[in-house]
Design an enzyme around this catalytic site. Structure first.
Site, PDB file in Angstrom:
ATOM      1  N   GLU A   1     143.550 -10.820 -57.869  1.00 58.06           N
ATOM      2  CA  GLU A   1     144.665 -10.357 -57.014  1.00 58.06           C
ATOM      3  C   GLU A   1     145.999 -10.848 -57.563  1.00 58.06           C
ATOM      4  OE1 GLU A   1     143.781 -11.662 -53.037  1.00 58.06           O
ATOM      5  OE2 GLU A   1     141.860 -10.633 -53.032  1.00 58.06           O
ATOM      6  N   HIS A  30     144.413  -7.489 -49.128  1.00 58.55           N
ATOM      7  CA  HIS A  30     144.053  -8.827 -48.596  1.00 58.55           C
ATOM      8  C   HIS A  30     144.807  -9.144 -47.293  1.00 58.55           C
ATOM      9  CE1 HIS A  30     142.367 -12.991 -49.879  1.00 58.55           C
ATOM     10  NE2 HIS A  30     142.349 -12.855 -48.565  1.00 58.55           N
ATOM     11  N   ARG A  44     135.618 -12.612 -50.424  1.00 55.66           N
ATOM     12  CA  ARG A  44     136.381 -12.914 -51.630  1.00 55.66           C
ATOM     13  C   ARG A  44     135.999 -11.921 -52.712  1.00 55.66           C
ATOM     14  NH1 ARG A  44     139.454 -15.156 -48.955  1.00 55.66           N
ATOM     15  NH2 ARG A  44     140.176 -17.320 -48.996  1.00 55.66           N
TER      16      ARG A  44
HETATM   17  P1  NAP Z   1     131.759 -19.754 -42.378  1.00 53.59           P
HETATM   18  O1  NAP Z   1     131.772 -19.806 -40.895  1.00 53.59           O
HETATM   19  O2  NAP Z   1     131.717 -21.033 -43.144  1.00 53.59           O
HETATM   20  O3  NAP Z   1     130.520 -18.810 -42.821  1.00 53.59           O
HETATM   21  C1  NAP Z   1     130.096 -18.731 -44.143  1.00 53.59           C
HETATM   22  C2  NAP Z   1     128.699 -18.153 -44.207  1.00 53.59           C
HETATM   23  O4  NAP Z   1     128.309 -18.162 -45.578  1.00 53.59           O
HETATM   24  C3  NAP Z   1     127.606 -18.898 -43.463  1.00 53.59           C
HETATM   25  O5  NAP Z   1     126.700 -17.969 -42.943  1.00 53.59           O
HETATM   26  C4  NAP Z   1     126.939 -19.725 -44.544  1.00 53.59           C
HETATM   27  O6  NAP Z   1     125.571 -19.928 -44.267  1.00 53.59           O
HETATM   28  C5  NAP Z   1     127.050 -18.811 -45.714  1.00 53.59           C
HETATM   29  N1  NAP Z   1     127.040 -19.535 -46.993  1.00 53.59           N
HETATM   30  C6  NAP Z   1     127.812 -20.580 -47.347  1.00 53.59           C
HETATM   31  N2  NAP Z   1     127.529 -20.952 -48.597  1.00 53.59           N
HETATM   32  C7  NAP Z   1     126.549 -20.130 -49.023  1.00 53.59           C
HETATM   33  C8  NAP Z   1     125.803 -20.042 -50.209  1.00 53.59           C
HETATM   34  N3  NAP Z   1     126.010 -20.900 -51.222  1.00 53.59           N
HETATM   35  N4  NAP Z   1     124.873 -19.061 -50.296  1.00 53.59           N
HETATM   36  C9  NAP Z   1     124.659 -18.219 -49.260  1.00 53.59           C
HETATM   37  N5  NAP Z   1     125.330 -18.287 -48.097  1.00 53.59           N
HETATM   38  C10 NAP Z   1     126.240 -19.230 -47.994  1.00 53.59           C
HETATM   39  O7  NAP Z   1     133.027 -18.989 -42.939  1.00 53.59           O
HETATM   40  P2  NAP Z   1     133.889 -17.851 -42.203  1.00 53.59           P
HETATM   41  O8  NAP Z   1     134.947 -18.458 -41.377  1.00 53.59           O
HETATM   42  O9  NAP Z   1     132.960 -16.873 -41.597  1.00 53.59           O
HETATM   43  O10 NAP Z   1     134.593 -17.194 -43.485  1.00 53.59           O
HETATM   44  C11 NAP Z   1     133.805 -16.562 -44.481  1.00 53.59           C
HETATM   45  C12 NAP Z   1     134.663 -16.238 -45.700  1.00 53.59           C
HETATM   46  O11 NAP Z   1     135.512 -15.157 -45.389  1.00 53.59           O
HETATM   47  C13 NAP Z   1     135.612 -17.355 -46.150  1.00 53.59           C
HETATM   48  O12 NAP Z   1     134.977 -18.258 -47.022  1.00 53.59           O
HETATM   49  C14 NAP Z   1     136.735 -16.608 -46.830  1.00 53.59           C
HETATM   50  O13 NAP Z   1     136.510 -16.581 -48.210  1.00 53.59           O
HETATM   51  C15 NAP Z   1     136.641 -15.200 -46.256  1.00 53.59           C
HETATM   52  N6  NAP Z   1     137.837 -14.791 -45.469  1.00 53.59           N
HETATM   53  C16 NAP Z   1     138.607 -13.762 -45.908  1.00 53.59           C
HETATM   54  C17 NAP Z   1     139.693 -13.348 -45.164  1.00 53.59           C
HETATM   55  C18 NAP Z   1     140.567 -12.197 -45.604  1.00 53.59           C
HETATM   56  O14 NAP Z   1     141.773 -12.260 -45.431  1.00 53.59           O
HETATM   57  N7  NAP Z   1     140.006 -11.127 -46.120  1.00 53.59           N
HETATM   58  C19 NAP Z   1     140.014 -13.993 -43.963  1.00 53.59           C
HETATM   59  C20 NAP Z   1     139.215 -15.032 -43.554  1.00 53.59           C
HETATM   60  C21 NAP Z   1     138.118 -15.436 -44.321  1.00 53.59           C
HETATM   61  P3  NAP Z   1     125.035 -21.236 -43.564  1.00 53.59           P
HETATM   62  O15 NAP Z   1     125.903 -21.459 -42.353  1.00 53.59           O
HETATM   63  O16 NAP Z   1     123.653 -20.898 -43.236  1.00 53.59           O
HETATM   64  O17 NAP Z   1     125.185 -22.329 -44.551  1.00 53.59           O
END
Ligand code: NAP
Length: 312
Positions: free
Chosen positions: A259, A277, A230
């Site tokens: 954005e 994005h 993000r």
């Molecule tokens: P996910 O599986 O929930 O992974 C999130 C990671 O962030 C985990 O390692 C989690 O650690 C960590 N985390 C969560 N809260 C945190 C905090 N307060 N401080 C530090 N670390 C924290 O999510 P995902 O599916 O990989 O997606 C990640 C992000 O990518 C989404 O939230 C979204 O914003 C973004 N995204 C962007 C696009 C795009 O189009 N560019 C597409 C998809 C996703 P723990 O598991 O150890 O808690």
């Protein structure tokens, strides 16, 4: 008469009629405000803010089925207080987003966009041993800030490239470590040692602005920053300044704070690859995201638990 639901108009062509069975759909274009009414569900795009005001206007609402894995566009606390479920679309976009992060890593490491512009502009003067020299990834360090679904998928892709992997996460990931040799580290070590630093945490109060003037100063001047998570994780003015002053090797960004506006200094900054994005923008991922969002609505309206609840 079906259940009255609001669905982002932009999803209409991704959905089949049978997925919408029993729903009385109002298609809501992105440029129109959220209406009031007796709708029981809303399927918004990530560009639509659904907060306390919107929830008040929709007193019958049972579910906000966000069509994204991130849900920073939804006031989850306000929803919880009103007993409204919030769901997202995890997993189906993991590979698409990890692939795009790698497209940015390679594009930055090898100056792919600058090379393309040179050829297209007709100003290429021929093979030159020092033209657009990049960096080799073998033996370099990939730092993953966040090792959830997407962070780990990016890490797994680094193995055949011969990269060493460091990751910062709240919880250790022993299976990921076994599969990739990744080592868990504090953010300070990640900043110091990463040749490529890739962000994969959600936008939450603790992560907003995590890449700022201070953390940028701790990175190697040759390092490449990748952000497919993000936009507001990064202080864009500070990033632009680091690039302008040659204190950072490059930046590959898919997401921005405001954005679709992109900070003018960032647009003008050198050694950047800037995408609009499109992390999850494959036909497969987008169809499945829409399908899961609507399946969550159908489940909640049937009285079943949602498939992919953020909470509730
Ligand atoms: P996910 O599986 O929930 O992974 C999130 C990671 O962030 C985990 O390692 C989690 O650690 C960590 N985390 C969560 N809260 C945190 C905090 N307060 N401080 C530090 N670390 C924290 O999510 P995902 O599916 O990989 O997606 C990640 C992000 O990518 C989404 O939230 C979204 O914003 C973004 N995204 C962007 C696009 C795009 O189009 N560019 C597409 C998809 C996703 P723990 O598991 O150890 O808690």
């Amino acid at each position: 008469m079906g259940h009255r639901v609001l669905i982002a108009a932009e999803l209409q062509r991704l959905l089949e009629a049978d997925q919408l069975a029993g729903l009385d759909v109002t298609w809501l274009p992105a440029d129109q405000p959220t209406p009031s009414g007796d709708y029981v569900a809303i399927v918004p795009l990530l560009s639509r803010w659904v907060g306390g005001t919107e929830l008040k206007r929709l007193p019958k609402l049972k579910i906000v089925a966000n069509c994204a894995v991130g849900h920073d566009n939804v006031d989850v606390v306000a929803a919880e207080i009103r007993g409204v479920k919030v769901t997202n679309t995890p997993d189906v976009l993991t590979d698409a987003t990890a692939d795009l992060a790698w497209a940015l890593i390679l594009a930055c490491a090898r100056q792919v966009v600058a090379g393309c512009e040179l050829v297209k502009s007709g100003t290429w003067t021929g093979w030159d041993p020092e033209l657009l020299l990049g960096i080799e990834l073998r033996g370099r360090t990939l730092g993953l800030f966040g090792a959830g679904r997407i962070g780990q998928a990016v890490g797994r892709r680094a193995v055949p490239f011969g990269m060493r992997i460091l990751y910062t996460a709240r919880n250790p990931r022993p299976e990921f470590e076994r599969a990739t040799g990744a080592v868990r580290a504090e953010l300070s070590r990640l900043l110091r040692e990463s040749d490529v630093l890739s962000l994969h945490v959600p936008s939450v109060p603790e992560t907003k602005g995590i890449i700022n003037a201070d953390t940028l100063r701790q990175m190697k001047p040759s390092a490449i920053l990748i952000n497919t998570a993000r936009g507001d994780l990064v202080r864009e003015e500070a990033l632009a300044q680091a690039l302008e002053q040659g204190r950072l090797g490059g930046a590959g960004l898919d997401v921005y704070t405001d954005e679709p506006t992109v900070h003018p200094r960032l647009r003008a900054a050198p050694r950047t690859v800037l995408l609009p994005h499109i992390g999850s923008a494959t036909a497969e991922a987008r169809r499945q995201m829409a399908a899961i969002a609507v399946a969550n609505v159908q489940a909640v309206l049937r009285g079943d638990p949602p498939l992919t609840a953020v909470f509730g």
